[in-house]
Structure formats: C-alpha cells, structure tokens
Design a protein around this motif. Structure first.
Motif, mmCIF file in Angstrom:
data_model
loop_
_atom_site.group_PDB
_atom_site.id
_atom_site.type_symbol
_atom_site.label_atom_id
_atom_site.label_comp_id
_atom_site.label_asym_id
_atom_site.label_seq_id
_atom_site.Cartn_x
_atom_site.Cartn_y
_atom_site.Cartn_z
ATOM 1 N N ASP A 13 0.801 -1.224 0.000
ATOM 2 C CA ASP A 13 0.000 0.000 0.000
ATOM 3 C C ASP A 13 0.835 1.276 0.000
ATOM 4 O OD1 ASP A 13 -2.164 1.634 -0.118
ATOM 5 O OD2 ASP A 13 -3.048 1.035 1.786
ATOM 6 N N SER A 17 0.222 3.973 -2.800
ATOM 7 C CA SER A 17 -0.248 5.322 -2.466
ATOM 8 C C SER A 17 0.666 6.421 -3.007
ATOM 9 C CB SER A 17 -0.362 5.468 -0.948
ATOM 10 O OG SER A 17 -1.286 4.534 -0.435
ATOM 11 N N HIS A 205 -4.569 6.306 6.630
ATOM 12 C CA HIS A 205 -3.567 6.993 5.798
ATOM 13 C C HIS A 205 -3.180 8.335 6.417
ATOM 14 C CE1 HIS A 205 -3.440 4.404 2.123
ATOM 15 N NE2 HIS A 205 -4.497 3.912 2.741
ATOM 16 N N THR A 237 0.150 10.639 1.252
ATOM 17 C CA THR A 237 -0.986 9.744 1.009
ATOM 18 C C THR A 237 -0.714 8.325 1.516
ATOM 19 O OG1 THR A 237 -0.090 9.515 -1.216
ATOM 20 C CG2 THR A 237 -1.961 10.983 -0.949
ATOM 21 N N SER A 238 0.493 8.088 2.059
ATOM 22 C CA SER A 238 0.838 6.772 2.600
ATOM 23 C C SER A 238 0.426 6.676 4.079
ATOM 24 C CB SER A 238 2.350 6.532 2.409
ATOM 25 O OG SER A 238 2.741 5.281 2.934
#
Length: 464
Positions: A13, A17, A205, A237-238
């Motif tokens: 992810d 992201s 997030h 956005t991570s």
C-alpha cells in the motif's frame, strides 16, 4: 492490553499510495531477508492494485512475485488486500472464481487475506470468508470507514457483529480516505472491542496529517494491530512511519518489541529507493504533503483531484465548490455509499454531471444507474422507490446478492486462455484482466525464447 502488533505496508500500500504501485520485485529483493528478521506481525505484499500494475506496466508475473517474497520471507506472515466479490478486478465474479483465487493465493504464500466491500455489504464477502476458512488462511474483514449521518457507532458495531458471525478471524477499520480523527479512533475501537471477541486492526492513511495520533489513541483504546510504512515511504498519502510508531510505544505496556537499530537498516535501503523514485519523476514530492481537504469536504484526496480534473476538462473549474456541495446530495439520493473505489468515482462523476448540465440527473452515467439498480450490492440505506423510478425507469432493481445472478465461469475462462496457460494461476490473471493479460502472456513467452519486444514506452508512468 498487550504489545502492539505492526503490519508493514512498504511492499504494497505504501508504494501504491505514493508511486502508483510501480515498485518492481527487483527493488524489493535485496531487502526482503532483512525485513524478515524484524519480527513484524505481518507484511502487506500483494493484492490491491499490485496485480494490475505487475502485468500492465512492470511486465512481471504477480504470482511469481508472491512466490519470490514467500521464499525470501519465510518467518513473516504475508498479507494481501482483496475486494471481496470483485477479487482484484473491477466487476463481480462468480463464486467458483472467487473460491479458486483464495485457494491459489494461500497456496502461493498468503497467510492473511484482508477482504473488504465498497458498500459494506456482508453478502459480497461471505464467499471469500468461507474460502479463506476452508484453506486455513486468516480471513480479516475490513470495514470501509466513512462519514455521514447514517455512519454511527451503532452502524459499525452492527456490521462488526455480522462480520464476526460470518466467520472472520479479525476485523480491520479501513480508513482509506484519512477521515478518522484521534478521539473518534479511540471511541470507535472501544465500542468495537466491547461488541466482538476477534482482534481489531487499524489501517489509516497520513493524508490529513492525523494518522500517528489516531494510532496512539487507538492503541490506548485496545486496538490489536496497526498498519505503518517504513519512513522513506511514509507520510503524505501513505501511512504513519513504522520507526516513529515503534519508538512511541517503547518502554510502555504496548511496546512492539521491534528493534529500532534493525529498522534503521531497512530505512537506509528504502532511502536510496526513494531518491531513485524522486529523481526519475516516479515520486512527486507533493504527494508527501498534508492535505486537510478531506476533513473539510469529507471526500478522499484522490477523489478531490479527480473531480477537479473532470471540471477542468469541461472548462468549469470554477464550479468545484458547487460540485463539492452536490456530492453529499448525490450520496444521500443513492443510499449513502462509502466513498471508496469504485463508489467514489461513481458518485463524484454524477455530481459533476449534475452541476455542469445545470439540471440534476439530466444525464445519468451507466455506473450510477448500476449503483442505484443494485449491481454493486446493497447500499447502507435503502434508496427511495421514487428515486429508483427516476433513474431506472421501468427497469427492475436487483435485490439479491449480485453474484447470485452469475453462472460459474472458471471452466469458461480456462478454455478462453488455454493457449496462454503456463501455470494454473494464469486463468485467474486472465479472468480479472482479459484485455491486458494476453499481451502480458505473449511478452512472457517471447522472453523465454529470447525475443525482446519490451520497449521503454511500456514503462512510462501511468496512474492506475
């Protein structure tokens, strides 16, 4: 209270992201055995958009990627993200395909399957949960967290109880849009812990800048595990940085037991990768900024940029505020769907049409009609008959589980891709991406015969 378990997202992810899922296996390989020594609760390595990116952009077999990671990380539980009846594709698939996908994922090395549905419709999760149970995998079901007048704690507690009753091994609060705030995280975790016996994980997030604080409050409230990303691929956005979260709880009753010195070696490796991604233009530093728009407009950051680009194309960028006011109205009309793929795109695009046409629902997209019709499942709130009539005309709405209308399709897919198959798993790759897979299979075959057809053009950055 016990020590907090850490799920590392760097291999799935975090790079999905930040760099649109473009990390190839070659960039992962040198660090996998070191990551395996850390003692993470699990490493999220597969699912989500990795499958699509592997065959579409990286010319890489996703099944082979999983086997390589499994071989190099024998001591760590491997985890994937799975969209219930959508698997990793973009439509509902028949039960026999879903069952086969779960079976093959676990056979190739997945331990924990995190299963979610965009509408929180439990019916779209039951086949995948049962299949994971049958294969002795860990079925973790994610609640798509969202805001709105119907999304009370009662709503989430009721859904959590249904998830537990359906046979899930754990529950994840999936805050994909970074809408969770710290005190709300604590309160929600407390209520869920009181309602169910199975463990609770938190996935949030960093987009709105609150992730680390949400994790602290959730851990104090009794959450069992949290998702983090090694710091070079964290923030923006991570996710919250792994080392910072580990340091936060050191010496407390929640101590993760992970070693910061060892984590620092992992960090050093990913720092060189991060520099490479920034230099190549793959990582846009603006993705690392905090964006509090989600808190103002209650729409995910990705959806916001999508709306703006649609308006720009129509030459109506000045109408963004109007569209943002229209989104909650469209959402209310269509039964309050959570705003996550694909519903965020469906609701957003319809709101854009309503505003630029100057008349609501003058033009209705095929996807919005499908949402109202019930093609994606049951919405959290019943859509009014009057609104259904307006959108569907004389068409009948679907009230059953959408997959009940599908006939078994595994054998049909096997026949369709028979010429390409080099391993049993190829039928699943083909089933999900029938347009992209044949080209990938052809390149794979040519590579075996030393024919190089792979050009740099294929590696240009596209976003999924």
């Amino acid at each position: 209270m016990g020590k907090i378990k850490i799920t590392e997202t760097a291999l799935r992810d975090a790079h999905q992201s930040l760099i649109a899922t473009r990390m190839p296996i070659g960039d992962m390989l040198p660090i996998l055995s070191k990551m395996d020594e850390i003692g993470y609760y699990s490493a999220e390595v597969w699912g989500g958009a990795t499958f699509d990116a592997c065959i579409r952009f990286l010319n890489e077999d996703p099944w082979e990627r999983l086997r390589i990671i499994r071989k190099n990380m024998p001591n760590t539980k491997l985890q994937m993200l799975f969209r219930g009846q959508n698997m990793l594709g973009y439509r509902h698939y028949a039960d026999d395909l879903v069952e086969y996908f779960v079976q093959k994922s676990i056979a190739n090395g997945i331990d924990i399957i995190r299963i979610f549905d965009a509408l929180n419709d439990i019916r779209n999760l039951e086949t995948a949960i049962k299949a994971a149970n049958k294969e002795k995998g860990h079925a973790q079901v994610a609640i798509s967290y969202t805001l709105g007048e119907v999304f009370t704690h009662e709503y989430y507690v009721d859904y959590a109880k249904r998830i537990e009753a359906a046979g899930a091994d754990s529950i994840c609060i999936k805050d994909m849009a970074a809408l969770l705030t710290p005190y709300e995280a604590a309160s929600l975790v407390k209520d869920l812990k009181a309602a169910v016996k199975i463990p609770i994980a938190l996935h949030t997030h960093y987009t709105s800048g609150l992730a680390s604080m949400c994790i602290i409050k959730a851990v104090e409230a009794g959450v069992d595990s949290v998702d983090t990303a090694i710091s070079p691929l964290a923030l923006g956005t991570s996710h919250a940085p792994t080392e910072s979260i580990v340091a936060t709880f050191q010496g407390t009753e929640y101590d993760s037991g992970l070693d910061l010195v060892k984590l620092n070696e992992i960090r050093d490796y990913f720092m060189t990768l991060r520099k490479k991604y920034i230099d190549s233009g793959l990582l846009d530093p603006s993705m690392l900024a905090t964006n509090t728009n989600a808190l103002l407009y209650q729409v995910p950051g990705g959806m916001l940029s999508n709306l703006l680009s649609q308006l720009k194309q129509a030459g109506k960028a000045d109408q963004l505020d109007e569209v943002l006011r229209e989104v909650p109205r469209v959402r209310k009309d269509s039964g309050y769907p959570p705003l996550v793929t694909p519903t965020s795109q469906i609701v957003g695009t319809q709101a854009v049409f309503n505003v630029i046409m100057g008349e609501r629902y003058k033009t209705v997209t095929k996807e919005f009609k499908g949402l109202v019709k019930g093609e994606y499942g049951r919405t959290p709130v019943e859509i009014s008959e009057e609104f259904k009539k307006k959108i569907l005309g004389d068409e009948e709405a679907i009230t059953c589980r959408p997959a009940d209308l599908l006939t078994p399709e595994l054998e049909k897919m096997r026949l369709e891709c028979a010429d390409w198959t080099e391993q049993e798993e190829d039928v699943l790759t083909y089933a999900m991406f029938p347009k992209v897979a044949p080209k990938f299979f052809e390149q794979r075959r040519n590579a075996k015969f030393g024919i190089d057809q792979h050009s740099d053009a294929e590696n240009k950055v596209h976003s999924i």
